[in-house]
Design a protein around this motif. Structure first.
Motif, PDB file in Angstrom:
ATOM      1  N   LEU A 295      90.047  65.993 133.574  1.00  0.00           N
ATOM      2  CA  LEU A 295      89.235  64.991 132.891  1.00  0.00           C
ATOM      3  C   LEU A 295      87.898  65.567 132.435  1.00  0.00           C
ATOM      4  N   HIS A 296      87.439  66.617 133.107  1.00  0.00           N
ATOM      5  CA  HIS A 296      86.127  67.193 132.825  1.00  0.00           C
ATOM      6  C   HIS A 296      86.266  68.709 132.685  1.00  0.00           C
ATOM      7  N   PRO A 297      86.816  69.167 131.567  1.00  0.00           N
ATOM      8  CA  PRO A 297      87.147  70.597 131.413  1.00  0.00           C
ATOM      9  C   PRO A 297      85.939  71.532 131.433  1.00  0.00           C
ATOM     10  N   LEU A 298      84.734  71.021 131.189  1.00  0.00           N
ATOM     11  CA  LEU A 298      83.550  71.882 131.222  1.00  0.00           C
ATOM     12  C   LEU A 298      82.942  71.981 132.620  1.00  0.00           C
ATOM     13  N   LEU A 299      83.546  71.279 133.568  1.00  0.00           N
ATOM     14  CA  LEU A 299      83.037  71.259 134.935  1.00  0.00           C
ATOM     15  C   LEU A 299      83.721  72.338 135.763  1.00  0.00           C
ATOM     16  N   ASP A 300      82.991  72.872 136.722  1.00  0.00           N
ATOM     17  CA  ASP A 300      83.536  73.867 137.650  1.00  0.00           C
ATOM     18  C   ASP A 300      83.338  73.353 139.081  1.00  0.00           C
ATOM     19  N   ILE A 301      84.383  73.426 139.886  1.00  0.00           N
ATOM     20  CA  ILE A 301      84.290  73.042 141.301  1.00  0.00           C
ATOM     21  C   ILE A 301      84.593  74.267 142.144  1.00  0.00           C
ATOM     22  N   ALA A 302      83.650  74.653 142.985  1.00  0.00           N
ATOM     23  CA  ALA A 302      83.822  75.797 143.881  1.00  0.00           C
ATOM     24  C   ALA A 302      84.010  75.267 145.297  1.00  0.00           C
ATOM     25  N   VAL A 303      85.130  75.639 145.933  1.00  0.00           N
ATOM     26  CA  VAL A 303      85.482  75.129 147.259  1.00  0.00           C
ATOM     27  C   VAL A 303      85.296  76.225 148.306  1.00  0.00           C
ATOM     28  N   THR A 304      84.628  75.863 149.391  1.00  0.00           N
ATOM     29  CA  THR A 304      84.465  76.762 150.533  1.00  0.00           C
ATOM     30  C   THR A 304      85.116  76.112 151.747  1.00  0.00           C
ATOM     31  N   VAL A 305      86.032  76.825 152.400  1.00  0.00           N
ATOM     32  CA  VAL A 305      86.673  76.336 153.628  1.00  0.00           C
ATOM     33  C   VAL A 305      85.963  76.965 154.812  1.00  0.00           C
ATOM     34  N   GLY A 306      85.568  76.146 155.766  1.00  0.00           N
ATOM     35  CA  GLY A 306      84.834  76.688 156.908  1.00  0.00           C
ATOM     36  C   GLY A 306      84.776  75.722 158.071  1.00  0.00           C
ATOM     37  N   ILE A 307      83.929  76.047 159.029  1.00  0.00           N
ATOM     38  CA  ILE A 307      83.718  75.227 160.216  1.00  0.00           C
ATOM     39  C   ILE A 307      82.685  74.158 159.886  1.00  0.00           C
ATOM     40  N   PRO A 308      82.939  72.890 160.263  1.00  0.00           N
ATOM     41  CA  PRO A 308      82.028  71.809 159.861  1.00  0.00           C
ATOM     42  C   PRO A 308      80.566  72.067 160.152  1.00  0.00           C
TER      43      PRO A 308
END
Length: 300
Positions: free
Chosen positions: A115-128
């Protein structure tokens, strides 16, 4: 016409579970929160909440308004995002505990990016605990994580019991001078402190036998009988045993899974993403892919 500011305050009080946390989330004082709710009740001519010093309960009218308030605010956010979609660019930094590292969440994020092709989402998996520190430092915008207690206010998504996970051939009972072998994630593990504190409270000696980097390695340690670990019920697989009273282990508290946002970040796009993912639930351990379990067994 109902004031959107008042509706936003009303929803925040419900989502955060109290006036103090809502005030922190909205950068308002508690007296301002109370004033907003009084004005909203005056506009409607009904009581929305029954409040005591220890509890807060929605009235029947309050429950009805909550449904409308969420819809009204969501439509407003959608309008801002959709009308200005060409402006929806930039980067959203999302931190997730491993409980959330699942296809359901990633599919939602993929749909949002379409829906928002100009948007970038960076995901980090870690300890809360680590992720919340990065949120505090401004390195993340949103965190999805579990906690038994947290100084930060967050939007509660669900909660479930924390239990002791054991192997099927654990020796009974776990008493005497021998230390209970435990498996944890690295500090700041959300369950380590509470598990050690509960064991100490009942006078049971313990030792950290294994520090794990993933749920798979923790399940392997538990399944083999090498260690015992605190897990949520949704993390339990069919080849693990939930400790009962015969083991002599103390009960553990309820775990809260919450969505946290940076206090300084207030944007329609970010709030829309929060609503987009706020109903994600954990994948039950009993539904983990059979091939993964079979591979783990061969590796153990």
């Amino acid at each position: 016409m109902l004031d959107h500011v008042l509706l936003r305050t009303f929803v925040a009080v419900i989502d955060e579970g109290g006036f103090g946390r809502a005030a922190s989330r909205l950068n308002l004082t508690q007296s301002a929160i109370s004033g907003h709710l009084r004005r909203l009740e005056a506009q409607l001519g009904v009581e929305l909440m029954q409040r005591t010093t220890r509890s807060m309960t929605l009235t029947a009218d309050g429950k009805k308004l909550l449904v409308y308030a969420r819809a009204i605010l969501a439509l407003g956010r959608d309008a801002l995002v959709e009308v200005g979609r060409h402006k929806a660019s930039g980067r959203i930094r999302l931190g997730i505990a491993e409980d959330f590292a699942q296809s359901t969440l990633l599919n939602r994020l993929s749909s949002f990016l379409l829906l928002h092709p100009l948007l970038d989402i960076a995901v980090t998996v870690g300890i809360p605990g680590t992720l919340l520190g990065q949120l505090q430092d401004g390195a993340l915008d949103i965190v999805l994580g579990s906690h038994c207690e947290s100084a930060r206010s967050g939007r509660l998504m669900w909660q479930e019991p924390l239990v002791w996970a054991c192997g099927p051939h654990i020796q009974l009972p776990l008493t005497g001078s021998k230390a209970v072998p435990l498996a944890f994630f690295p500090e700041p593990c959300p369950y380590r402190q509470v598990a050690l504190a509960e064991l100490a409270r009942v006078g049971m000696a313990s030792k950290i036998a294994m520090v794990c980097s993933s749920f798979e390695s923790m399940r392997c340690a538990v399944r083999s009988g090498f260690a015992i670990a605190p897990m949520t019920q949704s993390q339990m697989t069919a080849d693990l045993v939930m400790a009962d009273d015969a083991l002599g282990l103390p009960p553990l508290p309820t775990v809260r899974f919450s969505l946290f946002t940076a206090d300084s970040v207030q944007s329609p796009l970010l709030e829309t993403l929060v609503e987009w993912i706020s109903d994600i639930k954990p994948v039950s351990g009993s539904r983990v892919d059979a091939d993964i379990i079979a591979n783990e067994k061969r590796g153990c």
